[in-house]
Enzyme design. Structure first.
Site, PDB file in Angstrom:
ATOM      1  N   ASN A  26      35.539  30.312  35.177  1.00 20.76           N
ATOM      2  CA  ASN A  26      34.385  30.740  35.970  1.00 20.76           C
ATOM      3  C   ASN A  26      33.217  30.866  35.002  1.00 20.76           C
ATOM      4  OD1 ASN A  26      32.428  31.964  37.498  1.00 20.76           O
ATOM      5  ND2 ASN A  26      33.684  33.693  38.160  1.00 20.76           N
ATOM      6  N   ARG A  84      35.567  27.706  39.371  1.00 18.48           N
ATOM      7  CA  ARG A  84      34.773  28.325  40.436  1.00 18.48           C
ATOM      8  C   ARG A  84      33.409  27.649  40.436  1.00 18.48           C
ATOM      9  NH1 ARG A  84      30.881  33.427  40.372  1.00 18.48           N
ATOM     10  NH2 ARG A  84      30.558  33.653  42.593  1.00 18.48           N
ATOM     11  N   HIS A 108      31.089  34.426  48.203  1.00 20.50           N
ATOM     12  CA  HIS A 108      32.383  35.115  48.121  1.00 20.50           C
ATOM     13  C   HIS A 108      33.419  34.425  48.999  1.00 20.50           C
ATOM     14  CE1 HIS A 108      29.804  38.921  47.290  1.00 20.50           C
ATOM     15  NE2 HIS A 108      30.191  38.408  46.132  1.00 20.50           N
ATOM     16  N   ARG A 161      20.876  44.307  44.436  1.00 27.20           N
ATOM     17  CA  ARG A 161      20.207  43.459  45.415  1.00 27.20           C
ATOM     18  C   ARG A 161      19.838  44.276  46.651  1.00 27.20           C
ATOM     19  NH1 ARG A 161      24.974  39.420  44.834  1.00 27.20           N
ATOM     20  NH2 ARG A 161      24.418  38.273  42.945  1.00 27.20           N
ATOM     21  N   GLU A 201      38.208  48.229  47.337  1.00 29.34           N
ATOM     22  CA  GLU A 201      39.588  48.562  47.008  1.00 29.34           C
ATOM     23  C   GLU A 201      39.759  49.978  46.483  1.00 29.34           C
ATOM     24  OE1 GLU A 201      40.933  45.578  44.228  1.00 29.34           O
ATOM     25  OE2 GLU A 201      40.070  43.978  45.453  1.00 29.34           O
ATOM     26  N   ASN A 202      38.677  50.570  45.940  1.00 29.52           N
ATOM     27  CA  ASN A 202      38.827  51.822  45.200  1.00 29.52           C
ATOM     28  C   ASN A 202      38.035  53.015  45.712  1.00 29.52           C
ATOM     29  OD1 ASN A 202      40.554  50.952  42.783  1.00 29.52           O
ATOM     30  ND2 ASN A 202      38.931  49.415  42.759  1.00 29.52           N
ATOM     31  N   GLU A 229      40.663  35.944  43.660  1.00 32.35           N
ATOM     32  CA  GLU A 229      39.990  34.653  43.740  1.00 32.35           C
ATOM     33  C   GLU A 229      40.563  33.661  42.736  1.00 32.35           C
ATOM     34  OE1 GLU A 229      35.500  35.159  44.423  1.00 32.35           O
ATOM     35  OE2 GLU A 229      36.123  37.132  43.702  1.00 32.35           O
TER      36      GLU A 229
END
Length: 398
Positions: free
Chosen positions: A7, A91, A180, A241, A334-335, A385
């Site tokens: 990537n 990627r 994504h 962003r 996830e966290n 990914e």
């Protein structure tokens, strides 16, 4: 079969080497500050041991070359010869309308991909550098491109078109593309495997929430809408962003601050979002801590952040005529239990009932966090990914 995943960003190169016989990660890491002073490479071994190695990396070919040398290093390497690598999966960020699936990279494909560089001027050229570096170092090694935008190419025209003069789409391909995509594809499929259901029977809302964030509506295994647009700026509020903002506000700010196009892009992409509201950080862990300590701007940022995710979840449920599954993934998804709880709060109208105790106990592992009587199943699925890229590469090169 051993697959190397690369990537390549503008100043970084992330990598992972997979043994696809058991889908294990043999080693992973990344080069940082490519082309800058103080460059280094982080390496994570299969046993979890981590090392950081300072090394001058003036450009991507040198970075890939050094990564290759680490793979075969007598002390920290995991293979004896580079010939053990069967293929490389890359990627690739922006495939425009040209690519709706992963492809084997050849001169013709790379030429078409290069034509998409106007749509991602920072990312696509860096991706190309990685491909060319591998070609120079290991001529003839099969390489595969896995595109961030490909999964979203199933969106209907009513979802991806902007309400601007049509000729702008015809001349410059200005439309919603979404990003994504590899993550949304992975978790939308993985959650169905995890629950033992068929993707073709389910309406799934995937929330990839990290420093960059996006939400996607996946109906019967296909993406029908997503929150990011022509660029990764549109959609939910992110670390740096702005997410959705009135175009009139953009031109107003541009005039007031005397900014050119690059200046306003820099403000919206790098100085806005959570960082812009708080002035503290783009890291949600730091914002959580500041909010707990009574910082009002941090509290406001959290409320804005969670509210915007909730709006997209509700909108996509409406667009698909309901939802069967909601997935949270990526670093924050996830966290951060408090984010998941806030998004699901007061969503009983659409069948969402969270198990708060279970939700609070989950950090980065696969788990159902909705109550047994919830009509909509809410699940945490860690994204992978890199494994998705490795899997595509193996499929195309076997």
């Amino acid at each position: 079969m051993k697959i190397l995943v690369l990537n390549c960003g503008s100043s970084s190169i992330k990598y992972a080497l997979y043994d696809m016989d058991d889908r294990s990660v043999m080693t992973s890491g990344g080069a940082e500050r490519v082309g800058l002073d103080g460059a280094f490479v982080k390496v994570k071994m299969a046993n979890g041991e981590k090392k950081q190695i300072m090394h001058d990396i003036p450009e991507h070919t040198e970075g890939v070359k050094f990564i290759f040398s680490l793979l075969t290093d007598p002390e920290i390497g995991v293979i004896k010869d580079l010939k053990e690598i069967d293929a490389v999966g890359h990627r690739m960020v922006h495939g425009g309308e040209k690519f709706n699936k992963s492809v084997v990279l050849d001169d013709e494909v790379l030429k078409v991909f290069e034509e998409c560089s106007d749509l991602a001027p920072l990312h696509n050229p860096a991706n190309l550098k990685g491909v060319k570096a591998v070609s120079e170092l290991m001529p003839g090694l099969p390489q595969v491109g896995v595109f961030d935008t490909a999964f979203h190419q199933t969106m209907p025209k009513k979802a991806y078109m902007y309400a601007i003069p049509y000729e702008l789409y015809e001349k410059y391909a200005i439309r919603r593309y979404g990003f994504h995509g590899t993550s949304h594809r992975y978790v939308s499929k993985r959650v169905c495997d995890y629950l033992g259901v068929k993707p073709e029977d389910k309406k799934v809302i995937t929330c990839h929430i990290g420093n960059g964030g996006s939400v996607a509506a996946v109906d019967c295994g296909k993406c029908v809408d997503t929150s990011m647009g022509l660029t990764p700026l549109e959609g939910v509020m992110m670390g740096t962003r702005s997410g959705d903002i009135d175009g009139g506000a953009v031109s107003f700010i541009q005039k007031k601050l005397g900014l050119d196009a690059d200046g306003i892009s820099n403000l919206l992409n790098k100085k806005s979002g959570v960082l812009g509201i708080t002035g503290i950080s783009s890291d949600m862990r730091e914002i959580d801590a500041a909010s707990d300590n009574g910082d009002e701007k941090a509290r406001l940022a959290l409320e804005m952040y969670n509210y915007r995710i909730k709006k997209y979840v509700g909108a996509y449920a409406a667009a698909m005529g309901g939802a069967d599954i909601i997935v949270f993934t990526a670093g924050v998804g996830e966290n951060q239990a408090n984010m998941r709880e806030s998004v699901c709060e007061n969503m009983e109208w659409m069948g969402v009932k969270l198990d708060v105790e279970k939700n609070n106990a989950i950090h980065g592992e696969e788990a159902v966090i909705s109550a047994p009587d919830s009509k909509v199943t809410v699940v945490v699925i860690p994204t992978d990914e890199e494994l998705m890229i490795a899997s595509d590469t193996m499929e195309l090169c076997s």
